[in-house]
Design an enzyme around this catalytic site. Structure first.
Site, mmCIF file in Angstrom:
data_model
loop_
_atom_site.group_PDB
_atom_site.id
_atom_site.type_symbol
_atom_site.label_atom_id
_atom_site.label_comp_id
_atom_site.label_asym_id
_atom_site.label_seq_id
_atom_site.Cartn_x
_atom_site.Cartn_y
_atom_site.Cartn_z
ATOM 1 N N ASP A 18 0.555 -1.387 -0.089
ATOM 2 C CA ASP A 18 0.032 0.276 0.063
ATOM 3 C C ASP A 18 0.601 1.059 -0.251
ATOM 4 O O ASP A 18 2.029 1.204 0.327
ATOM 5 C CB ASP A 18 -1.212 -0.081 1.404
ATOM 6 C CG ASP A 18 -1.631 1.334 1.721
ATOM 7 O OD1 ASP A 18 -2.369 1.322 0.549
ATOM 8 O OD2 ASP A 18 -1.737 1.856 2.333
ATOM 9 N N ASP A 20 -0.131 5.141 0.870
ATOM 10 C CA ASP A 20 -0.587 6.139 1.499
ATOM 11 C C ASP A 20 0.294 5.733 3.210
ATOM 12 O O ASP A 20 -0.938 4.438 3.826
ATOM 13 C CB ASP A 20 -1.685 6.873 1.666
ATOM 14 C CG ASP A 20 -1.349 7.352 0.179
ATOM 15 O OD1 ASP A 20 -0.383 7.723 -0.457
ATOM 16 O OD2 ASP A 20 -3.022 8.125 -0.379
#
Length: 277
Positions: A18, A20
């Site tokens: 992922d 952020d």
């Protein structure tokens, strides 16, 4: 420590990240709000709400229902924005804003996975126009990201072509495994959010990074490793061997993702303020 070298007689493997709060310390898109304001795309009130949204995002993010409502809201907000204008705005700020907030620990993991012979794949809900150049900066092999529709007039239509969120991320990981020959039982995945549990449980080596409360509980229950990333570092200093994108590449890194996530989190911030009032 990760294994040093993959045995290439075995099926290929990958590490899925992922973006952020997993690879970078902030939202990859909220940081553009001031630039959008200066370019006339959003008003001062939206800038203030976005600042609050960044706080909410860092404090724990949004659940599934809120994210779905965000998607509808951001579609309406972005509709009619001129893509070229947004590209020009983002091109002037993307590198300066993203480069300093790469987690040193994440950069080290990316290096280790590459050294071990694994592909590195960024899987993000943010827009492809932002995520792809960030992935290039990081040396990622592939990127999965949200895609929005641009009309023949060069403006956002407000429609989402592909939403890389929740179970959709897990589906994308499985599709990549099928097309690239990855053995998911030997693959790795990293995320900060409970919404990515489907992606994490699809691989043999899931990791919770700076997890929100729900993911922390899930990780403790399942016995998943919990990692603490807290050292942002300038990418040019941390990975000097990686090429930095040229200005044209930064232009390609524009808009839709930045506008999309910013709009959604502006909506979320407004909702939270109403609930807390």
């Amino acid at each position: 420590m990760l294994s040093v070298v993959e045995n290439h007689s075995l099926p290929r493997t990958a590490a899925f990240f992922d973006l952020d709060k997993t690879v970078i310390a902030k939202s990859s898109t909220l940081t553009f709000s001031k630039s959008f304001y200066q370019g006339g795309l959003i008003n001062r009130r939206a800038v203030l709400r976005t600042a609050y949204a960044q706080f909410v995002f860092l404090a724990g993010g949004a659940d599934h229902d809120q994210m779905e409502r965000m998607r509808a809201y951001l579609s309406a907000l972005c509709r009619g924005w001129n893509v070229q204008q947004v590209k020009e705005i983002v091109a002037e700020t993307l590198h300066d804003l993203i480069d300093p907030i790469i987690y040193d620990e994440a950069a080290s993991l990316i290096e280790e996975h590459h050294t071990a012979g694994r592909d590195v794949v960024i899987v993000s809900t943010s827009g492809a126009e932002v995520v792809e150049p960030i992935g290039e900066m990081l040396g990622a092999d592939r990127v999965v990201a949200t895609r929005m529709v641009v009309g023949e007039d060069g403006c956002f239509t407000g429609e989402v072509e592909y939403y890389a969120y929740g179970p959709t991320k897990a589906e994308a990981v499985k599709e990549l495994a099928a097309s690239e020959g990855y053995d998911l039982s030997r693959c790795y995945a990293y995320s900060d959010s409970a919404t990515d549990v489907p992606m994490l449980q699809s691989v043999g080596h899931p990791h919770a990074v700076n997890p929100d409360r729900a993911l922390r509980r899930e990780a403790l229950t399942r016995g998943w490793p919990i990692l603490d990333f807290h050292r942002p570092v300038r990418l040019k200093q941390r990975l000097p061997s990686l090429s930095v994108p040229t200005r044209p590449a930064l232009v390609v890194a524009a808009a839709v993702g930045a506008a999309a996530a910013t709009a959604g989190l502006v909506w979320y911030a407004s909702r939270r303020r109403t609930e807390l009032a």
